[in-house]
Design a protein around this motif. Structure first.
Motif, PDB file in Angstrom:
ATOM      1  N   PHE A   1       0.823  -1.200   0.000  1.00  0.00           N
ATOM      2  CA  PHE A   1       0.000   0.000   0.000  1.00  0.00           C
ATOM      3  C   PHE A   1       0.864   1.259   0.000  1.00  0.00           C
ATOM      4  O   PHE A   1       1.944   1.275   0.575  1.00  0.00           O
ATOM      5  N   CYS A   2       0.317   2.321  -0.559  1.00  0.00           N
ATOM      6  CA  CYS A   2       0.870   3.658  -0.428  1.00  0.00           C
ATOM      7  C   CYS A   2      -0.260   4.564   0.056  1.00  0.00           C
ATOM      8  O   CYS A   2      -1.278   4.712  -0.625  1.00  0.00           O
TER       9      CYS A   2
ATOM     10  N   MET B   1      -3.496   5.769  -1.883  1.00  0.00           N
ATOM     11  CA  MET B   1      -3.070   6.397  -3.128  1.00  0.00           C
ATOM     12  C   MET B   1      -2.683   5.368  -4.191  1.00  0.00           C
ATOM     13  O   MET B   1      -2.851   5.610  -5.381  1.00  0.00           O
ATOM     14  N   ALA B   2      -2.136   4.220  -3.752  1.00  0.00           N
ATOM     15  CA  ALA B   2      -1.707   3.194  -4.695  1.00  0.00           C
ATOM     16  C   ALA B   2      -1.645   1.851  -3.975  1.00  0.00           C
ATOM     17  O   ALA B   2      -1.505   1.802  -2.751  1.00  0.00           O
ATOM     18  N   TYR B   3      -1.725   0.802  -4.771  1.00  0.00           N
ATOM     19  CA  TYR B   3      -1.802  -0.535  -4.197  1.00  0.00           C
ATOM     20  C   TYR B   3      -1.359  -1.550  -5.249  1.00  0.00           C
ATOM     21  O   TYR B   3      -1.517  -1.340  -6.451  1.00  0.00           O
TER      22      TYR B   3
ATOM     23  N   LEU C   1       5.784   2.444  -6.525  1.00  0.00           N
ATOM     24  CA  LEU C   1       5.011   1.261  -6.143  1.00  0.00           C
ATOM     25  C   LEU C   1       5.566   0.012  -6.822  1.00  0.00           C
ATOM     26  O   LEU C   1       5.853  -0.995  -6.154  1.00  0.00           O
ATOM     27  N   VAL C   2       5.721   0.072  -8.137  1.00  0.00           N
ATOM     28  CA  VAL C   2       6.198  -1.102  -8.874  1.00  0.00           C
ATOM     29  C   VAL C   2       7.636  -1.434  -8.481  1.00  0.00           C
ATOM     30  O   VAL C   2       7.979  -2.607  -8.289  1.00  0.00           O
ATOM     31  N   GLN C   3       8.483  -0.433  -8.312  1.00  0.00           N
ATOM     32  CA  GLN C   3       9.863  -0.696  -7.882  1.00  0.00           C
ATOM     33  C   GLN C   3       9.885  -1.391  -6.526  1.00  0.00           C
ATOM     34  O   GLN C   3      10.664  -2.322  -6.315  1.00  0.00           O
TER      35      GLN C   3
END
Length: 151
Positions: free
Chosen positions: A51-52, A59-61, A94-96
């Motif tokens: 999670f972010c 914000m992102a997942y 996120l992907v990194q």
């Protein structure tokens, strides 16, 4: 923006965290992308969830899946960034983080994704390579992509 990153097993998720991840996935994949698909696929229970957060807003997942869950290698899936977080490099981070998590947790395996074809350049810029031909997944063109571990 000050982001807070979180990694959790399914069993450790609070009701609020589970609700937030499902809501974000529905907002983007179902409503924004107009894709009616079976989101609850029985993989969340064995996944690691990344999670972010900004304050209390997701914000992102993404979810990280062990080798054998989708592919022979490890996988990242349900990669999603809130409209509010786009343009702030959150997707890249996120992907990194997901790639690093999978390579650390399952070092003998590459990292695979089924990436939306429109995001091919984005994933290539992060080190993924296309494997195979374009395919349709739930009405959206996708590509099998792989991030190769150092051998």
């Amino acid at each position: 923006m000050a982001y807070r990153w979180q990694i959790s097993q399914f069993e450790a998720l609070s009701n609020a965290e589970l609700y937030a991840l499902l809501r974000l996935r529905q907002e983007v994949f179902v409503l924004e992308q107009e894709c009616l698909y079976q989101d609850l696929d029985n993989r969340d229970q064995s996944a690691v969830h990344l999670f972010c957060w900004e304050k209390n807003e997701l914000m992102a997942y993404q979810r990280a899946l062990a080798p054998g869950a989708c592919f022979a290698d490890s996988a990242l899936g349900r990669i999603v960034v809130s409209v509010k977080a786009r343009g702030h490099q959150v997707g890249k981070a996120l992907v990194q983080r997901g790639v690093q998590h999978n390579l650390t947790r399952w070092p003998e395996h590459d990292v695979r994704i089924n990436g939306q074809a429109r995001l091919e350049h984005f994933y290539r810029s992060l080190g993924f390579a296309v494997e195979g031909d374009l395919f349709d997944e739930d009405g959206i063109p996708h590509l099998h992509m792989v991030y190769r571990r150092l051998r």
